[in-house]
Scaffold this motif. Structure first.
Motif, mmCIF file in Angstrom:
data_model
loop_
_atom_site.group_PDB
_atom_site.id
_atom_site.type_symbol
_atom_site.label_atom_id
_atom_site.label_comp_id
_atom_site.label_asym_id
_atom_site.label_seq_id
_atom_site.Cartn_x
_atom_site.Cartn_y
_atom_site.Cartn_z
ATOM 1 N N GLN A 3 10.636 5.979 1.064
ATOM 2 C CA GLN A 3 9.517 6.092 0.152
ATOM 3 C C GLN A 3 10.515 5.896 -1.508
ATOM 4 O O GLN A 3 11.612 6.848 -1.279
ATOM 5 C CB GLN A 3 8.782 7.413 0.233
ATOM 6 N N GLY A 26 13.490 9.505 3.057
ATOM 7 C CA GLY A 26 13.302 8.863 4.174
ATOM 8 C C GLY A 26 14.506 8.382 5.017
ATOM 9 O O GLY A 26 15.305 9.006 4.837
ATOM 10 N N SER A 27 14.398 7.369 5.628
ATOM 11 C CA SER A 27 15.353 6.773 6.434
ATOM 12 C C SER A 27 16.432 5.961 5.898
ATOM 13 O O SER A 27 16.589 4.962 6.012
ATOM 14 C CB SER A 27 14.679 5.844 7.702
#
Length: 123
Positions: A3, A26-27
């Protein structure tokens, strides 16, 4: 997923300054190049400024000398300092990131966009 959340947009007078921020979450395994783009009504999205992980930068000719892009890798954040704003800078500003992701697709690089923040410069 990753994000990107922009902040700092708003209404300013010509000649004034504004700081945009974009925080990534996030990731994320590694944030690679990050950039700011903008899109005015009826026009195509255009690159404003871009910065690599090693802090190499490039700018659109229209903003050189007025805008400065920077990043804080510890905070996963990119900034756009906008000085001497002009009415023609009015646009929605979007954050962009090239991310090496974690998770199921670990090690792959993907491009992500923020939702955009409106900057309006009045004359």
């Amino acid at each position: 997923q990753v994000q990107l959340v922009e902040s700092g947009g708003g209404l300013v007078q010509a000649g004034e300054s504004r700081l945009l921020s974009c925080a990534a979450s996030g990731s994320i395994f590694r944030l690679n190049a990050m950039g700011w783009y903008r899109q005015a009504p009826g026009t195509q999205r255009e690159l404003v400024a871009r910065i690599t992980r090693g802090d190499s930068t490039n700018y659109a000719d229209s903003v050189k000398g007025r805008f400065t892009i920077s990043r804080d890798n510890a905070k996963n954040t990119v900034y756009l300092q906008m000085n001497s704003l002009k009415p023609e800078d009015t646009a929605v500003y979007y954050c962009n990131a090239d991310v090496t992701v974690t998770g199921d697709y670990f090690g792959t690089r993907r491009e992500f966009w923020g939702q955009g923040t409106q900057v309006t410069v009045s004359s």
